[in-house]
Design an enzyme around this catalytic site. Structure first.
Site, short mmCIF file in Angstrom:
data_model
loop_
_atom_site.label_atom_id
_atom_site.label_comp_id
_atom_site.label_asym_id
_atom_site.label_seq_id
_atom_site.Cartn_x
_atom_site.Cartn_y
_atom_site.Cartn_z
N HIS A 108 55.49 4.23 18.22
CA HIS A 108 56.57 4.42 19.19
C HIS A 108 56.05 5.15 20.44
CE1 HIS A 108 59.07 4.36 15.38
NE2 HIS A 108 59.68 3.45 16.12
N ASN A 152 62.61 8.35 13.78
CA ASN A 152 61.49 8.56 12.87
C ASN A 152 60.19 8.12 13.57
OD1 ASN A 152 59.98 7.47 9.89
ND2 ASN A 152 60.53 9.55 10.35
N LEU A 153 60.00 8.72 14.73
CA LEU A 153 58.97 8.23 15.65
C LEU A 153 57.55 8.53 15.15
CD1 LEU A 153 60.65 9.40 18.98
CD2 LEU A 153 60.90 7.21 17.78
#
Ligand code: PAF
Length: 283
Positions: free
Chosen positions: A33, A28-29
């Site tokens: 990230h 769930n970048l």
């Protein structure tokens, strides 16, 4: 980008290359990230990212089942960042047998703050991180400072096991209104999202209050914490903790520490509706 789920295939692909710069994630970048990927890249090629939602670090009443899984969107983002390998093992790949050997961080660090409110969390984190390190054998691994306690625990684990990996901290990425980016922000309703930056504003206010103290005493810090907790409760939050701790070990500073000018950090976890947010601010 090569997408690999099997540990042996990963090792085959990495053989003969420079040791990787590694970014472990649960997917769930978001932009936070991606900033870790960019930092990893500055520390050397190839960059390996992992996506694995690690059951071991979720408590029985936590969001393991509903944790956002967005593999295709994540792959697209990692491709754009020039990541060389995405290691995305299934549970069977990473834990072919029940993972009975676990890494138990010391109580004075693993059972406070996040560890107090999420029992077993850091045991789960350390166990999977050690296993991922063993799979990837990175030279460098990047961890975000938003998870301040996690970063400290992973760093100490690497040091105590003499793991040949440098743990590199990455600054927290925030939305324009100050909210720290997190995969769990998607749980916030529109009104909660509008309220959410209040957490960071409260940390900033606490920091100003600490810096404004003529003399730092243990009781003056406790007053600042108590006042902040009350203010957040009044706004409808359910804070687990808003704590002023030492940067070096997250312990409560003694008067001697305060007199000695030990650097401090404010760490917090608080629930807004059903969403639990964490954040921190160094002083
Ligand atoms: O910070 C995270 O996303 C996770 O705790 C980590 C480090 C990927 C381990 O599962």
């Amino acid at each position: 980008m090569k997408i690999i789920s099997d540990i042996n295939e990963l090792r085959d692909h990495l053989r003969g290359q420079n040791r990787a710069s590694f970014v472990p994630t649960m997917g769930n970048l978001h932009e936070g990230h991606l900033s870790l990927m960019r930092l990893a890249r500055q520390h050397g090629d190839p960059v390996v990212a992992s996506i694995f939602v690690n059951r071991l670090q979720f408590g029985p009443n936590e969001d393991f089942d509903s944790y956002p899984r967005t593999m295709q969107a994540d792959i697209d983002k990692l491709e754009k960042e020039g990541v060389y390998i995405l290691f995305a093992p299934t549970e069977k790949d990473l834990y072919p047998q029940p993972q009975e050997y676990r890494v138990d961080p010391p109580q004075q660090l693993g059972d406070i703050l996040e560890g107090e409110f999420r029992p077993g969390f850091f045991k789960g984190v350390c166990t999977v991180v050690l296993k991922l390190f063993s799979c990837v054998q990175p030279r460098v691994a990047v961890f975000g400072k938003k998870d301040y306690q996690q970063l400290m625990i992973v760093r100490q684990m690497a040091s105590q096991f003499a793991l040949p990996v440098d743990i590199v901290p990455a600054e927290t990425i925030r939305a324009e209104d100050g909210l720290a980016l997190s995969s769990r922000n998607i749980y916030l309703s529109a009104s909660e999202r509008a309220e959410a930056p209040a957490l960071q504003r409260q940390l900033s206010a606490m920091r100003e209050q600490v810096l404004g103290l003529k003399e730092k005493t243990v009781s003056s810090l406790l007053d600042i914490e108590a006042n902040a907790l009350m203010q957040m409760q009044t706004r409808g939050w359910k804070p687990d903790y808003m704590a002023i701790r030492q940067q070096r070990d997250l312990a409560r500073p003694t008067q001697a520490d305060l007199d000695g000018g030990q650097p401090l950090v404010i760490v917090t976890a608080a629930k807004l509706g059903k969403t639990r947010l964490i954040d921190n601010l160094e002083i």
